[in-house]
Write a protein that holds these residues in place. Sequence first.
Motif, short mmCIF file in Angstrom:
data_model
loop_
_atom_site.label_atom_id
_atom_site.label_comp_id
_atom_site.label_asym_id
_atom_site.label_seq_id
_atom_site.Cartn_x
_atom_site.Cartn_y
_atom_site.Cartn_z
N LEU A 259 0.52 -0.56 0.73
CA LEU A 259 0.14 -0.03 0.11
C LEU A 259 1.06 1.41 -0.17
CD1 LEU A 259 -2.64 -0.99 2.72
CD2 LEU A 259 -3.16 -0.96 0.30
N THR A 260 2.28 1.17 0.35
CA THR A 260 2.90 2.55 0.54
C THR A 260 3.48 3.04 -0.96
OG1 THR A 260 3.65 1.84 2.86
CG2 THR A 260 5.06 2.91 1.82
N THR A 261 3.57 1.40 -1.37
CA THR A 261 4.40 1.87 -2.78
C THR A 261 3.41 2.05 -3.68
OG1 THR A 261 5.39 -0.55 -2.71
CG2 THR A 261 4.75 0.67 -4.97
N ILE A 262 2.31 2.42 -3.47
CA ILE A 262 1.32 2.62 -4.19
C ILE A 262 0.61 4.24 -3.99
CG2 ILE A 262 -1.51 2.70 -4.80
CD1 ILE A 262 -1.71 -0.58 -4.27
N ALA A 263 0.23 4.78 -2.50
CA ALA A 263 0.25 6.11 -2.09
C ALA A 263 2.00 6.90 -2.56
CB ALA A 263 0.52 6.02 -0.41
N GLU A 264 3.28 6.55 -2.74
CA GLU A 264 4.36 6.96 -2.81
C GLU A 264 3.97 7.35 -4.19
OE1 GLU A 264 7.27 4.45 -2.21
OE2 GLU A 264 7.40 5.21 -0.22
N LYS A 265 3.08 6.88 -4.91
CA LYS A 265 2.89 6.58 -6.79
C LYS A 265 1.72 7.97 -6.79
CE LYS A 265 2.23 3.07 -8.39
NZ LYS A 265 1.87 1.76 -8.73
N LYS A 266 0.53 8.36 -5.85
CA LYS A 266 0.27 9.07 -5.96
C LYS A 266 0.12 10.11 -4.66
CE LYS A 266 -4.56 10.08 -5.88
NZ LYS A 266 -5.24 10.18 -7.44
N LYS A 267 1.58 10.00 -4.51
CA LYS A 267 2.09 11.46 -3.55
C LYS A 267 0.81 11.92 -2.27
CE LYS A 267 4.86 13.08 -7.38
NZ LYS A 267 4.98 12.49 -7.83
N VAL A 268 0.49 11.08 -1.77
CA VAL A 268 -0.13 10.85 -0.52
C VAL A 268 0.51 10.19 0.53
CG1 VAL A 268 -1.55 11.57 -1.46
CG2 VAL A 268 -2.17 8.75 -1.15
N THR A 269 0.35 9.96 1.63
CA THR A 269 0.58 9.53 2.82
C THR A 269 0.10 8.20 2.48
OG1 THR A 269 -0.56 9.96 4.73
CG2 THR A 269 1.39 11.22 3.92
N PRO A 270 0.24 6.92 3.37
CA PRO A 270 0.05 5.42 3.69
C PRO A 270 -1.44 5.61 4.55
CG PRO A 270 2.38 4.76 3.73
CD PRO A 270 1.47 7.00 4.10
N SER A 274 -5.34 4.70 2.86
CA SER A 274 -6.38 4.13 3.37
C SER A 274 -7.69 4.60 3.41
CB SER A 274 -5.71 3.68 4.79
OG SER A 274 -4.47 2.86 4.03
N ILE A 275 -7.63 5.87 4.01
CA ILE A 275 -8.75 6.47 4.17
C ILE A 275 -9.60 6.80 2.28
CG2 ILE A 275 -9.62 8.73 5.55
CD1 ILE A 275 -7.37 8.68 7.32
N ALA A 276 -8.56 7.24 2.15
CA ALA A 276 -9.75 7.16 0.85
C ALA A 276 -9.98 6.31 0.07
CB ALA A 276 -8.44 7.85 -0.59
N TRP A 277 -9.46 4.97 0.38
CA TRP A 277 -9.94 3.98 -0.46
C TRP A 277 -11.23 3.82 0.63
CZ3 TRP A 277 -10.50 -0.77 2.83
CH2 TRP A 277 -11.10 -1.72 1.10
N VAL A 278 -11.24 3.99 1.51
CA VAL A 278 -12.59 3.64 2.84
C VAL A 278 -13.69 4.64 1.98
CG1 VAL A 278 -13.54 3.92 4.98
CG2 VAL A 278 -11.31 2.65 4.96
N SER A 279 -13.57 5.84 2.00
CA SER A 279 -13.94 6.40 1.42
C SER A 279 -14.71 6.42 0.14
CB SER A 279 -13.10 8.11 1.77
OG SER A 279 -14.71 9.26 1.17
N ALA A 280 -13.96 5.38 -0.51
CA ALA A 280 -14.45 5.24 -2.09
C ALA A 280 -14.95 3.88 -1.88
CB ALA A 280 -13.34 4.86 -2.69
N ASP A 305 -10.87 13.44 0.51
CA ASP A 305 -11.27 15.07 -0.97
C ASP A 305 -9.79 14.23 -1.91
OD1 ASP A 305 -12.67 16.66 -1.94
OD2 ASP A 305 -10.81 17.99 -2.33
N ILE A 306 -9.34 12.84 -1.42
CA ILE A 306 -8.70 12.41 -2.82
C ILE A 306 -9.42 11.33 -3.47
CG2 ILE A 306 -6.92 10.96 -2.87
CD1 ILE A 306 -5.56 12.09 0.06
N GLN A 307 -9.44 11.76 -4.43
CA GLN A 307 -10.39 11.30 -5.57
C GLN A 307 -9.18 9.48 -6.19
OE1 GLN A 307 -13.09 11.23 -6.30
NE2 GLN A 307 -13.57 12.71 -4.61
N LEU A 308 -9.66 8.70 -6.16
CA LEU A 308 -9.02 7.30 -6.53
C LEU A 308 -9.43 6.73 -7.94
CD1 LEU A 308 -8.75 4.65 -3.26
CD2 LEU A 308 -6.72 6.09 -4.43
#
Length: 341
Positions: A259-270, A274-280, A305-308
């Motif tokens: 998940l950290t690898t994905i977060a780094e690509k998205k330029k957000v924290t892990p 996680s919060i953005a995924w739950v919200s989605a 407010d982070i859109q996936l």
Amino acid sequence: MTISTTTLGGTASNVTVAKVAHGLMQMTWTPSPVSDEQAFEAIKAGIDAAPTGSKVVLNSGEFYGTNPRTSNLELVSWFFEKYPEYADRAFLSVKGGTTATALEPDSSDANLRRSVDTTLEKLRGKKRLDLFQCARVDHRVSIEETIGTLATLVKEGKFDHIGMSECSADTLRRGHAVHPISIVEIEVSPWSYEEETKKVIATAEELGIAVAAYSPLGRGFLTGSIKKPEDLKENDLRRRLDRFKDENLRHNLALVEALTTIAEKKKVTPAQLSIAWVSALGKHVLPLPGSSKASRTLENLSAGDIQLSSAEFAEIQKVIDGHEVKGHRYFGEAINAHLWG
């Protein structure tokens, strides 16, 4: 900072709230509680950031303390006594319905009245009790009787809306048939996404109920800051949880690293990922992370407010599906017996 909003459900369907709620438990239910002023600043930060006309869901509990067990409610009362102008800008949800001296569910009419009255006594009229929910389903009392008792207390004017917590989809449907449920609170995160989790989220959407998704950060594990049991203080309750035991923790780190690898690509924290995924997971799903610092409150809120993209969501889902989590969500047969009540 832009803060996304949504609406609650049931009898609170006209209430607009920030998409990310604020859990207050760790302000007091910890061996080393934060200072009142630090807690107050953390609460204020979230309410101040919410768009005009919306509220922030504050999640407290009658038993969220150690000495005394009602200290979280007392903290809430002190906050609104000092800052009365914030009272109408917050939606206060309180869990109760356990025995007066332990954490055993007791949904008898007498105990529910005691629990609600204790909550109101500790709030001292400084903040309206917006919603009350039983922390766990009492297997000895039918959910129809439990919700019926709470509906009576609503009619008596003690609080306004009814919630449910840690219940199955079937129990949620039965409870909602007695009185509209405004919020159902269940654990949801990339390492707590069981089949029943999906069923409750789907049932809540069908019935028009908001989902308060507690522990979206896996009790801090999904932030990446916990890599071994020694990273937790000796008196930290998480050391007793199966998932934080040495062997399980090492195994579960693979999920965090992916998940950290994905977060780094998205330029957000892990944590934000996680919060953005739950919200989605749905417009009706409100991530419910805890925070005792103003900076963390704002970080959590902004994650709503982070859109996936569909590709990013699918990538996260692939990671979740490909990493079996080792260890139960809680510890001990007595506690586990009350999950998905």
